[in-house]
Design a protein around this motif. Sequence first.
Motif, short mmCIF file in Angstrom:
data_model
loop_
_atom_site.label_atom_id
_atom_site.label_comp_id
_atom_site.label_asym_id
_atom_site.label_seq_id
_atom_site.Cartn_x
_atom_site.Cartn_y
_atom_site.Cartn_z
N GLU A 313 0.85 -1.20 -0.05
CA GLU A 313 -0.02 -0.08 -0.04
C GLU A 313 0.82 1.25 -0.07
OE1 GLU A 313 -3.65 2.17 2.76
OE2 GLU A 313 -3.11 0.00 3.11
N GLY A 314 1.94 1.33 0.80
CA GLY A 314 3.07 2.14 0.82
C GLY A 314 3.63 2.72 -0.55
N LEU A 315 3.73 1.57 -1.31
CA LEU A 315 4.61 1.84 -2.49
C LEU A 315 3.64 2.31 -3.42
CD1 LEU A 315 6.86 -1.66 -2.59
CD2 LEU A 315 7.60 0.74 -2.68
N ALA A 316 2.41 2.03 -3.48
CA ALA A 316 1.34 2.75 -4.26
C ALA A 316 1.22 4.20 -3.96
CB ALA A 316 0.15 1.90 -4.01
N ILE A 317 1.51 4.72 -2.85
CA ILE A 317 1.24 6.22 -2.59
C ILE A 317 2.24 6.92 -3.58
CG2 ILE A 317 1.75 8.13 -1.00
CD1 ILE A 317 0.50 6.01 0.95
N SER A 318 2.12 7.89 -4.46
CA SER A 318 2.92 8.57 -5.30
C SER A 318 3.80 9.53 -4.46
CB SER A 318 2.18 9.43 -6.42
OG SER A 318 1.49 10.47 -5.62
N ASP A 319 4.97 9.92 -5.08
CA ASP A 319 5.67 10.89 -4.30
C ASP A 319 5.10 12.03 -4.16
OD1 ASP A 319 7.81 9.08 -4.64
OD2 ASP A 319 9.21 9.96 -6.16
N ALA A 320 4.17 12.62 -5.10
CA ALA A 320 3.71 13.83 -4.98
C ALA A 320 2.51 13.64 -3.49
CB ALA A 320 2.83 13.98 -6.26
#
Length: 420
Positions: A313-320
């Motif tokens: 789930e965390g990896l799916a959060i974009s840098d923005a």
Amino acid sequence: MRDLSAAIRSGELTAEALVRRYLDRIAAVDADVQAWVHVLADEALAAARALDSESVKRSPLHGLPVAVKDVIDVRGLPTRANSASRADAEPATADATVVAHLRAAGAIVLGKVHTTEFAYFAPVPPTRNPWDLSRTPGGSSAGSGAAIAAGTAPLALGTQTAGSVNRPAGYTGTGAFKPSTLAVGGVGVVPLAPSFDTVGAFGASAQDAAYLAAGYGAAHLGLAGPRAAAPRILVLEDALISRLAAPGTLAQVADLADRLRASGLRVSRAESSVALEAVLLVHRRVLLAEAGRTHARLPLDLVGDRLAGDIAEGLAISDADYLAALSQLARFRQEFWAGFGPNDLLLLPAAPDVAPQDGTTGDPSFVIPFTALGGPIATLRAGLDDATGMPVGALLCAAPGADARLAGFLFSDVATQLDL
């Protein structure tokens, strides 16, 4: 702790005798409590004898044993973090920085204690709450709180990314001190979410824990400095507390507030200027994003389902979106602390209720917002719940960087008299 330190300083007690006392206690009770992963009996006794031979005591921690959470490196021991993914970890070749500083101050590493996997929520370790072996000691620093509560160590190190120091202290009737978030370097500490990961301290009282934190914290935090003026205590009111806190918990925290008022302190109530639930949400977003990026290469088939799912789930959060969450967190910090004065300390329950049955680490909802808001947090022993006889803890929180003010209160005559 102060009594032990004074006895060693006067020569009434030797470090070796003290270490043997705790080794005997571990042998007597830890088969039931299961706080310890490794006990360094021979090494601790050797260190104690060496310290006893020194003519000058190094610090108040001279000769005092310390338990170390198993996400913190101790030379010669593997750091397994309760994870199958680290089952083959080699022994650490050097101490974590905080451990090295404690050794330099004369503390003795007694061994390592249990944690949840990677200091996250699950899987939980086998550790039990010494007050009731059917209940959790909390987490992730389960072994640290349980070791103190069971009398198997006078001091312990933990880490806090969410509520991992202050909540288990509340559940086990012990004291804790978590310095300002990121105020203590994490070299040699297994990371989870670097914006929050902070090494914290446990003791029989919050005062003891603050003494331990002074042994490894940077000098500029002022933990061992002159005592501050008497603070104003503000009992924090917020919708999250009103909704979740059990009546027995609120009663004990209210009683603690009354005792503080009776001791001569100014005690009043204050509304939270930022909804704690909103802070919870932004903390979770930052934590997930950082845990995902930190542990992206972990073999997910060798970690628990909760951690594996949250890494994904965390990896799916974009840098923005991650950067937006960090910006929101900075705004929350500024807005929240702008509503309080430099001499204010905030009081609230450490957890909504007493320690629940084993199988969970309990509810960290009251601690997490203050980890995210960045200031130092102490756990005080508020009392015992009338219905269950279990400990109730209270948080005492200060603004970021106000570590010396919070520690100064814990070292004050009032805190000593109230045995906080």
